[in-house]
Design a protein around this motif. Structure first.
Motif, PDB file in Angstrom:
ATOM      1  N   GLU A   1     -17.692  61.409 -23.516  1.00 61.22           N
ATOM      2  CA  GLU A   1     -18.379  61.775 -24.764  1.00 61.22           C
ATOM      3  C   GLU A   1     -19.490  60.783 -25.087  1.00 61.22           C
ATOM      4  O   GLU A   1     -20.590  61.175 -25.500  1.00 61.22           O
ATOM      5  CB  GLU A   1     -17.388  61.816 -25.932  1.00 61.22           C
ATOM      6  CG  GLU A   1     -16.434  62.982 -25.905  1.00 61.22           C
ATOM      7  CD  GLU A   1     -15.390  62.894 -26.999  1.00 61.22           C
ATOM      8  OE1 GLU A   1     -15.332  63.841 -27.816  1.00 61.22           O
ATOM      9  OE2 GLU A   1     -14.645  61.883 -27.047  1.00 61.22           O
ATOM     10  N   MET A   2     -19.211  59.491 -24.895  1.00 59.56           N
ATOM     11  CA  MET A   2     -20.216  58.470 -25.206  1.00 59.56           C
ATOM     12  C   MET A   2     -21.403  58.548 -24.248  1.00 59.56           C
ATOM     13  O   MET A   2     -22.552  58.460 -24.672  1.00 59.56           O
ATOM     14  CB  MET A   2     -19.592  57.065 -25.181  1.00 59.56           C
ATOM     15  CG  MET A   2     -18.669  56.788 -26.338  1.00 59.56           C
ATOM     16  SD  MET A   2     -19.436  57.030 -27.964  1.00 59.56           S
ATOM     17  CE  MET A   2     -20.731  55.809 -27.947  1.00 59.56           C
ATOM     18  N   LEU A   3     -21.124  58.712 -22.964  1.00 61.71           N
ATOM     19  CA  LEU A   3     -22.220  58.804 -21.993  1.00 61.71           C
ATOM     20  C   LEU A   3     -23.069  60.048 -22.245  1.00 61.71           C
ATOM     21  O   LEU A   3     -24.295  59.992 -22.139  1.00 61.71           O
ATOM     22  CB  LEU A   3     -21.674  58.791 -20.570  1.00 61.71           C
ATOM     23  CG  LEU A   3     -21.085  57.459 -20.105  1.00 61.71           C
ATOM     24  CD1 LEU A   3     -20.419  57.616 -18.742  1.00 61.71           C
ATOM     25  CD2 LEU A   3     -22.132  56.362 -20.086  1.00 61.71           C
ATOM     26  N   THR A   4     -22.422  61.141 -22.601  1.00 59.11           N
ATOM     27  CA  THR A   4     -23.161  62.369 -22.912  1.00 59.11           C
ATOM     28  C   THR A   4     -24.032  62.170 -24.144  1.00 59.11           C
ATOM     29  O   THR A   4     -25.211  62.536 -24.153  1.00 59.11           O
ATOM     30  CB  THR A   4     -22.186  63.548 -23.128  1.00 59.11           C
ATOM     31  OG1 THR A   4     -21.450  63.743 -21.921  1.00 59.11           O
ATOM     32  CG2 THR A   4     -22.924  64.818 -23.491  1.00 59.11           C
ATOM     33  N   LEU A   5     -23.468  61.577 -25.190  1.00 60.74           N
ATOM     34  CA  LEU A   5     -24.221  61.321 -26.423  1.00 60.74           C
ATOM     35  C   LEU A   5     -25.424  60.423 -26.163  1.00 60.74           C
ATOM     36  O   LEU A   5     -26.547  60.731 -26.572  1.00 60.74           O
ATOM     37  CB  LEU A   5     -23.303  60.686 -27.476  1.00 60.74           C
ATOM     38  CG  LEU A   5     -23.987  60.338 -28.782  1.00 60.74           C
ATOM     39  CD1 LEU A   5     -23.215  60.912 -29.948  1.00 60.74           C
ATOM     40  CD2 LEU A   5     -24.125  58.840 -28.940  1.00 60.74           C
ATOM     41  N   VAL A   6     -25.193  59.307 -25.473  1.00 59.95           N
ATOM     42  CA  VAL A   6     -26.275  58.354 -25.186  1.00 59.95           C
ATOM     43  C   VAL A   6     -27.339  59.008 -24.311  1.00 59.95           C
ATOM     44  O   VAL A   6     -28.544  58.935 -24.612  1.00 59.95           O
ATOM     45  CB  VAL A   6     -25.703  57.070 -24.541  1.00 59.95           C
ATOM     46  CG1 VAL A   6     -26.814  56.183 -24.012  1.00 59.95           C
ATOM     47  CG2 VAL A   6     -24.837  56.317 -25.544  1.00 59.95           C
ATOM     48  N   HIS A   7     -26.913  59.670 -23.255  1.00 61.73           N
ATOM     49  CA  HIS A   7     -27.838  60.327 -22.330  1.00 61.73           C
ATOM     50  C   HIS A   7     -28.702  61.371 -23.055  1.00 61.73           C
ATOM     51  O   HIS A   7     -29.929  61.351 -22.971  1.00 61.73           O
ATOM     52  CB  HIS A   7     -27.032  60.990 -21.209  1.00 61.73           C
ATOM     53  CG  HIS A   7     -27.794  61.929 -20.355  1.00 61.73           C
ATOM     54  ND1 HIS A   7     -28.620  61.514 -19.338  1.00 61.73           N
ATOM     55  CD2 HIS A   7     -27.871  63.284 -20.370  1.00 61.73           C
ATOM     56  CE1 HIS A   7     -29.173  62.576 -18.770  1.00 61.73           C
ATOM     57  NE2 HIS A   7     -28.733  63.654 -19.369  1.00 61.73           N
TER      58      HIS A   7
END
Length: 165
Positions: free
Chosen positions: A71-77
């Motif tokens: 979820e964090m990588l998707t949000l940041v990306h």
């Protein structure tokens, strides 16, 4: 090529296209800010709770769980990619306004720094660097302020100055 003030020479159709783009972009941007305010109460501890959860708070009215790494990588990306395009386009349009060179450069470059600090900071906060919530809050506010100044300058100069074609 002289860009400073070039906007004044744009034909009416291009000015209307730019205005429509900036207005619709602003609706999306400020809706995102409403979401942030709604999910984090626009407070450093609310930001921390949004990404790290509040399972240990027995008095919490809404239970929140720590975001997964995916979820964090998707949000940041997603945010870094989309906001870099947004600020590139706004900066490109802003470059054609008539404005002090240093102020213009600040309004063009600063949002990119804020994007990295805000969304990189969210990842670092999620990773355990709790002090990053203050950096995220400050850079997010600065990003919103520079966006607001840039669009206000663009919209004002599109229709209220010099040669209105």
């Amino acid at each position: 090529m002289q860009l400073n003030g070039l906007m004044f020479s744009f034909p009416k159709e291009i000015k209307l296209l730019i205005a429509a783009f900036i207005i619709i972009l602003s609706v999306g941007f400020y809706t995102g800010l409403l979401f942030v305010g709604n999910t984090s109460a626009a407070q450093p501890n609310g930001i921390e709770e949004q990404y790290l959860g509040n399972e240990n708070d027995e008095n919490a009215t809404v239970m929140k769980f720590k975001k997964s790494e995916q979820e964090m990588l998707t949000l940041v990306h997603n945010h870094i990619l989309s906001m870099s395009i947004i600020f590139f386009l706004v900066g490109l349009i802003l470059s054609t306004t008539q404005l002090n060179r240093k102020l213009k450069l600040f309004l063009i470059i600063e949002p990119f720094l804020s994007v990295i600090l805000t969304f990189g900071g969210l990842y670092l906060l999620w990773s355990g660097q709790l002090w990053m919530k203050y950096i995220v809050m400050f850079s997010g506010i600065l990003m919103a302020l520079t966006f607001t100044c840039a669009i206000a300058i663009i919209l004002t100069q599109l229709f209220y100055f010099k040669n209105n074609n």
